[in-house]
Design a protein around this motif. Structure first.
Motif, PDB file in Angstrom:
ATOM      1  N   THR A  88       0.849  -1.206   0.000  1.00 30.97           N
ATOM      2  CA  THR A  88       0.000   0.000   0.000  1.00 30.97           C
ATOM      3  C   THR A  88       0.877   1.246   0.000  1.00 30.97           C
ATOM      4  O   THR A  88       1.741   1.409   0.864  1.00 30.97           O
ATOM      5  CB  THR A  88      -0.924   0.003   1.227  1.00 30.97           C
ATOM      6  N   VAL A  89       0.633   2.105  -0.975  1.00 31.87           N
ATOM      7  CA  VAL A  89       1.357   3.373  -1.087  1.00 31.87           C
ATOM      8  C   VAL A  89       0.365   4.505  -0.838  1.00 31.87           C
ATOM      9  O   VAL A  89      -0.679   4.582  -1.497  1.00 31.87           O
ATOM     10  CB  VAL A  89       2.012   3.527  -2.464  1.00 31.87           C
ATOM     11  N   VAL A  90       0.690   5.357   0.122  1.00 35.72           N
ATOM     12  CA  VAL A  90      -0.158   6.495   0.467  1.00 35.72           C
ATOM     13  C   VAL A  90       0.535   7.764  -0.028  1.00 35.72           C
ATOM     14  O   VAL A  90       1.627   8.096   0.432  1.00 35.72           O
ATOM     15  CB  VAL A  90      -0.408   6.569   1.985  1.00 35.72           C
ATOM     16  N   ILE A  91      -0.109   8.450  -0.990  1.00 39.77           N
ATOM     17  CA  ILE A  91       0.421   9.706  -1.543  1.00 39.77           C
ATOM     18  C   ILE A  91      -0.321  10.850  -0.863  1.00 39.77           C
ATOM     19  O   ILE A  91      -1.535  11.018  -1.041  1.00 39.77           O
ATOM     20  CB  ILE A  91       0.230   9.789  -3.061  1.00 39.77           C
ATOM     21  N   ARG A  92       0.384  11.628  -0.100  1.00 43.80           N
ATOM     22  CA  ARG A  92      -0.226  12.771   0.569  1.00 43.80           C
ATOM     23  C   ARG A  92      -0.034  14.045  -0.269  1.00 43.80           C
ATOM     24  O   ARG A  92       0.681  14.041  -1.266  1.00 43.80           O
ATOM     25  CB  ARG A  92       0.359  12.968   1.966  1.00 43.80           C
ATOM     26  N   ASP A  93      -0.701  15.104   0.157  1.00 39.40           N
ATOM     27  CA  ASP A  93      -0.591  16.413  -0.507  1.00 39.40           C
ATOM     28  C   ASP A  93      -1.096  16.354  -1.946  1.00 39.40           C
ATOM     29  O   ASP A  93      -0.406  16.740  -2.895  1.00 39.40           O
ATOM     30  CB  ASP A  93       0.853  16.923  -0.468  1.00 39.40           C
ATOM     31  N   VAL A  94      -2.320  15.844  -2.105  1.00 38.23           N
ATOM     32  CA  VAL A  94      -3.000  15.849  -3.400  1.00 38.23           C
ATOM     33  C   VAL A  94      -4.282  16.658  -3.256  1.00 38.23           C
ATOM     34  O   VAL A  94      -4.732  16.964  -2.150  1.00 38.23           O
ATOM     35  CB  VAL A  94      -3.320  14.411  -3.882  1.00 38.23           C
ATOM     36  N   SER A  95      -4.891  17.003  -4.377  1.00 38.93           N
ATOM     37  CA  SER A  95      -6.094  17.836  -4.357  1.00 38.93           C
ATOM     38  C   SER A  95      -7.278  17.061  -3.795  1.00 38.93           C
ATOM     39  O   SER A  95      -7.503  15.896  -4.149  1.00 38.93           O
ATOM     40  CB  SER A  95      -6.428  18.301  -5.780  1.00 38.93           C
ATOM     41  N   ASN A  96      -8.054  17.723  -2.935  1.00 36.04           N
ATOM     42  CA  ASN A  96      -9.254  17.073  -2.404  1.00 36.04           C
ATOM     43  C   ASN A  96     -10.425  17.183  -3.373  1.00 36.04           C
ATOM     44  O   ASN A  96     -11.508  16.675  -3.092  1.00 36.04           O
ATOM     45  CB  ASN A  96      -9.647  17.664  -1.046  1.00 36.04           C
ATOM     46  N   GLN A  97     -10.226  17.843  -4.529  1.00 39.10           N
ATOM     47  CA  GLN A  97     -11.263  17.915  -5.561  1.00 39.10           C
ATOM     48  C   GLN A  97     -10.838  17.167  -6.823  1.00 39.10           C
ATOM     49  O   GLN A  97     -11.313  17.457  -7.919  1.00 39.10           O
ATOM     50  CB  GLN A  97     -11.588  19.375  -5.882  1.00 39.10           C
ATOM     51  N   MET A  98      -9.937  16.219  -6.641  1.00 32.97           N
ATOM     52  CA  MET A  98      -9.465  15.404  -7.757  1.00 32.97           C
ATOM     53  C   MET A  98     -10.625  14.673  -8.424  1.00 32.97           C
ATOM     54  O   MET A  98     -11.502  14.131  -7.761  1.00 32.97           O
ATOM     55  CB  MET A  98      -8.450  14.384  -7.245  1.00 32.97           C
ATOM     56  N   GLN A  99     -10.621  14.657  -9.748  1.00 30.43           N
ATOM     57  CA  GLN A  99     -11.568  13.841 -10.494  1.00 30.43           C
ATOM     58  C   GLN A  99     -10.902  12.478 -10.706  1.00 30.43           C
ATOM     59  O   GLN A  99     -10.098  12.302 -11.612  1.00 30.43           O
ATOM     60  CB  GLN A  99     -11.926  14.513 -11.819  1.00 30.43           C
ATOM     61  N   THR A 100     -11.254  11.551  -9.833  1.00 26.92           N
ATOM     62  CA  THR A 100     -10.538  10.265  -9.797  1.00 26.92           C
ATOM     63  C   THR A 100     -10.670   9.500 -11.104  1.00 26.92           C
ATOM     64  O   THR A 100      -9.804   8.673 -11.421  1.00 26.92           O
ATOM     65  CB  THR A 100     -11.057   9.409  -8.634  1.00 26.92           C
ATOM     66  N   GLU A 101     -11.733   9.735 -11.863  1.00 27.14           N
ATOM     67  CA  GLU A 101     -11.893   9.016 -13.127  1.00 27.14           C
ATOM     68  C   GLU A 101     -10.869   9.452 -14.162  1.00 27.14           C
ATOM     69  O   GLU A 101     -10.725   8.800 -15.204  1.00 27.14           O
ATOM     70  CB  GLU A 101     -13.318   9.212 -13.674  1.00 27.14           C
ATOM     71  N   THR A 102     -10.137  10.550 -13.903  1.00 24.95           N
ATOM     72  CA  THR A 102      -9.097  11.008 -14.826  1.00 24.95           C
ATOM     73  C   THR A 102      -7.695  10.692 -14.310  1.00 24.95           C
ATOM     74  O   THR A 102      -6.713  11.044 -14.972  1.00 24.95           O
ATOM     75  CB  THR A 102      -9.217  12.527 -15.043  1.00 24.95           C
ATOM     76  N   LEU A 103      -7.585  10.055 -13.146  1.00 23.58           N
ATOM     77  CA  LEU A 103      -6.279   9.793 -12.546  1.00 23.58           C
ATOM     78  C   LEU A 103      -5.507   8.738 -13.334  1.00 23.58           C
ATOM     79  O   LEU A 103      -6.041   7.678 -13.663  1.00 23.58           O
ATOM     80  CB  LEU A 103      -6.457   9.334 -11.097  1.00 23.58           C
ATOM     81  N   GLN A 104      -4.240   9.051 -13.608  1.00 24.74           N
ATOM     82  CA  GLN A 104      -3.331   8.093 -14.232  1.00 24.74           C
ATOM     83  C   GLN A 104      -2.043   8.040 -13.415  1.00 24.74           C
ATOM     84  O   GLN A 104      -1.466   9.076 -13.091  1.00 24.74           O
ATOM     85  CB  GLN A 104      -3.015   8.495 -15.676  1.00 24.74           C
ATOM     86  N   ILE A 105      -1.614   6.817 -13.070  1.00 26.56           N
ATOM     87  CA  ILE A 105      -0.379   6.602 -12.314  1.00 26.56           C
ATOM     88  C   ILE A 105       0.559   5.794 -13.201  1.00 26.56           C
ATOM     89  O   ILE A 105       0.243   4.675 -13.603  1.00 26.56           O
ATOM     90  CB  ILE A 105      -0.647   5.857 -10.990  1.00 26.56           C
ATOM     91  N   ARG A 106       1.730   6.362 -13.492  1.00 23.29           N
ATOM     92  CA  ARG A 106       2.690   5.698 -14.373  1.00 23.29           C
ATOM     93  C   ARG A 106       3.997   5.456 -13.625  1.00 23.29           C
ATOM     94  O   ARG A 106       4.324   6.151 -12.670  1.00 23.29           O
ATOM     95  CB  ARG A 106       2.959   6.539 -15.621  1.00 23.29           C
ATOM     96  N   ASP A 107       4.737   4.433 -14.091  1.00 25.64           N
ATOM     97  CA  ASP A 107       6.062   4.096 -13.562  1.00 25.64           C
ATOM     98  C   ASP A 107       6.020   3.744 -12.077  1.00 25.64           C
ATOM     99  O   ASP A 107       6.952   4.039 -11.319  1.00 25.64           O
ATOM    100  CB  ASP A 107       7.049   5.252 -13.792  1.00 25.64           C
ATOM    101  N   ALA A 108       4.930   3.100 -11.653  1.00 24.49           N
ATOM    102  CA  ALA A 108       4.826   2.600 -10.286  1.00 24.49           C
ATOM    103  C   ALA A 108       4.352   1.150 -10.288  1.00 24.49           C
ATOM    104  O   ALA A 108       3.781   0.676  -9.305  1.00 24.49           O
ATOM    105  CB  ALA A 108       3.870   3.459  -9.471  1.00 24.49           C
TER     106      ALA A 108
END
Length: 469
Positions: free
Chosen positions: A62-82
């Protein structure tokens, strides 16, 4: 018996074999951030491209990324190189009064009330429900109502729930990575926006203009954005119903912006993209202004304008009006500009005889491409008064004939250019006027009169209005 033995052996083997344990959760903050690019739009939308340094990851860690927007549109989230991501979750349950109330419904809380003598009385109760500004509590066998926003009452919660966070975070699990990597996160978010604010300073003769354009960057995402490379997209981006389709278009535009250092601004499809030279830190709940453009000695034309309708009817009134004051210029190099102008608010300043500046009005400028003419209203003219009256009215076999007189009084020491437009709602023909109109169309005619200082100008016109068949 043999079957029973085998089952027993299998159970013993299962309990005696080494236990598979997952790696401890890994928390990544903005301190591991190696790059941040932010594209701001003018309609409460932003694109964040965030790069974080990650160590080698075990599978399903489990990786917890802090300091992100609380209004993120999660359906547009892309995570690369992880690693290949198996699951991603936005943890947006933030600690606040309403969230605490909802969490403790059905649980024990402590009520505190301030007595008139200053003493505090406490009572343990069960929170049953929250309805608007009122909480329902169970006190023994009785159900009571308690005001939530009263200076006399307090609700004391036993502990802070573990699921309520101080700041939003992003959690994901992947197939892991064999070595450290730079993970790239990109997503659309609300809470980001920018707008253009112009300060335009006229010279004493109202013939030249100094233009200063400031970009106001607004961050309401719930987290600061440190040392961000900022792009500003000027134009109205349509928000489609499908957020993934919108994400694809927006991210493609931002990707093009990161390909080298194109001169500013850069054309992206039908939009203008401005790239700030220096990185900017956008604190949460703050508006940051950065200079975007500057132009000296922009050649402008100052004029007053008045329009009125001519209709088939008798008018016995003498109308006295103040014309609107405008400045006009063309957005090109010849006039001292030649750069796309994003839409925004304009504030005018003019000097007095001592050179001190004074605020003289404000307006809005639309998005203006190179080569377009700009007209900006500054308010009502003070020194110019127009008196209009109907001097003749006659009926004819096919309509009517009307004559008007307009006297333009200029009380200023300097001459003034006044544009007068007559508007028609039926077929018309100009019979005569004291001067030829500059423009004529099916529904209007326009004259331009230069009135010297401390003098009066006169415009008369006689028109035939034809009945509509």
């Amino acid at each position: 018996m043999i079957l029973k033995y085998i089952r027993t052996a299998a159970v013993l083997t299962c309990f005696s074999s080494p236990t598979l344990t997952l790696a401890a959760p890994l928390t990544i903050t903005h301190e591991q951030q190696t790059d941040l690019a932010v594209t701001l739009y003018t309609n409460n939308l932003g694109l964040i491209q965030d790069t974080r340094q990650l160590p080698a990851l075990e599978e399903d860690q489990t990786v917890v990324i802090r300091d992100v927007s609380n209004q993120m549109q999660t359906e547009t989230l892309q995570i690369r190189d992880a690693g290949l991501v198996k699951e991603q979750t936005l943890n947006n349950a933030l600690l606040n009064y309403h969230a605490l109330l909802q969490h403790y419904i059905g649980k024990s809380v402590t009520l505190s009330r301030q007595q008139p003598n200053g003493e505090e009385v406490r009572q343990n109760v069960t929170l049953l429900n929250v309805d608007g500004n009122t909480a329902l509590v169970e006190n023994g066998t009785q159900v009571e109502s308690v005001p939530l926003y009263s200076s006399d009452w307090r609700i004391i919660f036993p502990t802070r729930p573990d699921n309520l966070l101080l700041k939003p975070s992003l959690t994901f699990r992947s197939q892991g990575t064999p070595e450290p990597a730079q993970a790239k996160l990109s997503y659309l978010t609300q809470g980001l926006s920018w707008q253009m604010d112009y300060v335009m300073t006229l010279n004493e003769g109202n013939t030249e203009l100094v233009v200063d354009g400031l970009a106001s960057l607004i961050n309401n995402t719930g987290t600061p954005l440190h040392n961000a490379r900022v792009n500003l997209l000027a134009g109205d981006v349509y928000k489609t119903e499908n957020p993934r389709y919108r994400a694809k278009e927006v991210m493609m535009a931002a990707a093009r912006a990161d390909e080298g250092s194109a001169p500013l601004p850069e054309t992206i499809n039908d939009y203008q993209l401005y790239t700030l030279k220096d990185t900017v830190t956008l604190q949460d709940q703050q508006r940051t202004q950065v200079p975007l453009l500057h132009a000296d000695k922009v050649k402008v034309e100052s004029l007053q304008r008045y329009s009125f309708y001519i209709h088939a009817g008798i008018d016995n009134q003498t109308q006295k009006v103040k014309p609107e004051s405008f400045i006009r210029f063309t957005n090109n190099l010849h006039h001292g500009l030649g750069s796309p102008l994003p839409s925004g608010q304009v504030r005018f300043f003019s000097p007095d005889k001592k050179g001190e500046l004074h605020y003289t009005g404000g307006t809005h400028i639309n998005q203006t491409a190179i080569g377009e003419q700009v007209e900006l209203a500054m308010g009502k003219a003070f020194d110019v008064t127009i008196s209009r009256r109907q001097t003749d009215y006659q009926t004819a076999f096919d309509g009517t004939v009307a004559e008007y007189e307009l006297r333009i009084q200029n009380s200023a020491n300097k001459s003034r250019d006044v544009e007068i437009s007559s508007l028609f709602s039926q077929p018309w023909k100009l019979i005569s006027s004291t001067m030829q109109p500059l423009e004529q169309s099916a529904g209007s005619a326009k004259w331009r009169i230069n009135v010297p200082g401390n003098s009066e100008g006169l415009l008369t016109m006689r028109v035939r209005l034809t009945k509509q068949k």
